[in-house]
Design a protein around this motif. Structure first.
Motif, short mmCIF file in Angstrom:
data_model
loop_
_atom_site.label_atom_id
_atom_site.label_comp_id
_atom_site.label_asym_id
_atom_site.label_seq_id
_atom_site.Cartn_x
_atom_site.Cartn_y
_atom_site.Cartn_z
N UNK A 74 0.86 -1.23 -0.11
CA UNK A 74 -0.11 0.04 0.16
C UNK A 74 0.77 1.40 -0.02
N UNK A 75 2.35 0.96 -0.26
CA UNK A 75 3.14 2.32 0.04
C UNK A 75 3.96 2.62 -1.28
N UNK A 76 4.04 3.73 -1.76
CA UNK A 76 4.99 3.86 -2.75
C UNK A 76 5.93 4.91 -2.56
N UNK A 77 7.24 4.96 -2.97
CA UNK A 77 8.21 5.76 -2.76
C UNK A 77 8.47 6.74 -4.08
N UNK A 78 8.83 7.74 -3.73
CA UNK A 78 9.18 8.65 -4.91
C UNK A 78 10.42 9.66 -4.64
N UNK A 79 11.28 9.96 -5.68
CA UNK A 79 12.44 11.06 -5.39
C UNK A 79 12.02 12.20 -6.28
N UNK A 80 12.18 13.43 -5.49
CA UNK A 80 11.92 14.68 -6.21
C UNK A 80 13.12 15.46 -6.08
N UNK A 81 13.45 16.18 -7.14
CA UNK A 81 14.34 17.25 -6.86
C UNK A 81 13.82 18.60 -6.40
N UNK A 82 14.05 19.00 -5.70
CA UNK A 82 13.61 20.36 -5.07
C UNK A 82 14.50 21.52 -5.20
N UNK A 83 14.14 22.52 -5.67
CA UNK A 83 15.10 23.64 -5.92
C UNK A 83 14.34 24.95 -5.36
N UNK A 84 15.35 25.86 -4.67
CA UNK A 84 14.51 26.85 -3.96
C UNK A 84 15.23 28.07 -4.63
N UNK A 85 14.42 29.02 -5.10
CA UNK A 85 15.08 30.40 -5.41
C UNK A 85 14.58 31.60 -4.92
N UNK A 86 15.22 32.61 -4.86
CA UNK A 86 14.91 33.80 -4.39
C UNK A 86 14.34 34.91 -5.36
N UNK A 87 13.92 35.98 -4.90
CA UNK A 87 13.36 36.95 -5.87
C UNK A 87 13.85 37.18 -7.44
N UNK A 88 15.29 36.95 -7.25
CA UNK A 88 16.14 37.48 -8.39
C UNK A 88 16.28 36.05 -9.39
N UNK A 89 15.48 35.11 -8.88
CA UNK A 89 15.73 33.57 -9.61
C UNK A 89 17.03 33.23 -9.52
N UNK A 90 17.72 33.37 -8.20
CA UNK A 90 19.07 32.76 -8.02
C UNK A 90 18.64 31.48 -7.13
N UNK A 91 19.11 30.40 -7.26
CA UNK A 91 19.06 29.27 -6.75
C UNK A 91 19.88 29.19 -5.46
N UNK A 92 19.00 28.96 -4.06
CA UNK A 92 19.54 29.03 -2.76
C UNK A 92 19.74 27.70 -2.28
N UNK A 93 18.89 26.95 -2.57
CA UNK A 93 18.82 25.53 -1.94
C UNK A 93 18.60 24.39 -2.97
N UNK A 94 19.22 23.68 -2.80
CA UNK A 94 18.75 22.18 -3.95
C UNK A 94 18.85 20.92 -2.81
N UNK A 95 17.87 19.80 -3.14
CA UNK A 95 18.05 18.80 -2.55
C UNK A 95 17.20 17.78 -3.22
N UNK A 96 17.34 16.54 -2.67
CA UNK A 96 16.44 15.56 -3.33
C UNK A 96 15.72 15.04 -2.00
N UNK A 97 14.49 15.05 -2.21
CA UNK A 97 13.50 14.68 -1.57
C UNK A 97 12.85 13.38 -1.67
N UNK A 98 12.69 12.46 -0.58
CA UNK A 98 12.25 11.31 -0.53
C UNK A 98 10.78 11.14 0.09
N UNK A 99 9.83 10.82 -0.79
CA UNK A 99 8.61 10.84 -0.26
C UNK A 99 7.82 9.45 -0.06
N UNK A 100 7.30 9.28 0.65
CA UNK A 100 6.20 8.11 0.91
C UNK A 100 4.83 8.75 0.36
#
Length: 154
Positions: free
Chosen positions: A116-142
């Protein structure tokens, strides 16, 4: 409701708007990351930050807030997360910045031990108001599987 079956590698989303305030930067730092460049304009000015900067952990918390708010808009059958991979703080986050997120599903699979459980990986990128990437990670979700009796693809 979005289930495991509705997620596909390559899917992308853009969402969120989080304004970083000086008060919140100071409050978070005082409680969780009391380093001088997160607590004092004067101390921060003497570092490579140049001015008061948010803790990287605070940036993660703000990112989580945007992720959860997005999940409440696009309701998911989420079951939490076993963790993240490859977390990188790429640029400082400052009071006055406005952050936003972009995600991309990288892969997914069914749990072999819990049908009954699936797993998925997502790349998460966070940008500021100038479209500069400030954070990047790979999230593992259930996430719940809509039809746990369906065969698991190999």
């Amino acid at each position: 409701m979005i289930y495991f079956e509705d997620i596909a590698p390559g899917q992308t989303q853009s969402f969120g708007s989080y304004e970083v305030t000086k008060e919140e930067v100071l409050e978070f730092a005082e409680k969780f990351d009391p380093q001088p460049f997160h607590l004092s304009e004067e101390a921060a000015a003497k570092t490579h930050f140049g001015r008061l900067a948010a803790s990287g952990w605070h940036t993660c918390a703000m990112t989580m807030r945007m992720l959860v708010e997005n999940m409440s808009v696009v309701e998911q059958a989420g079951l939490g997360s076993p963790g993240i991979d490859n977390l990188r703080w790429l640029k400082p986050v400052y009071p006055g910045d406005v952050l936003r997120c972009e995600t991309e599903v990288l892969e997914k699979r069914r749990s072999r031990s819990k049908a009954n459980i699936g797993l998925f990986k997502s790349r998460v990128r966070v940008f500021n108001q100038d479209d500069v990437m400030v954070l990047e990670m790979v999230s593992n979700g259930l996430i719940r599987v809509r039809d746990p009796d369906a065969p698991i693809e190999s």
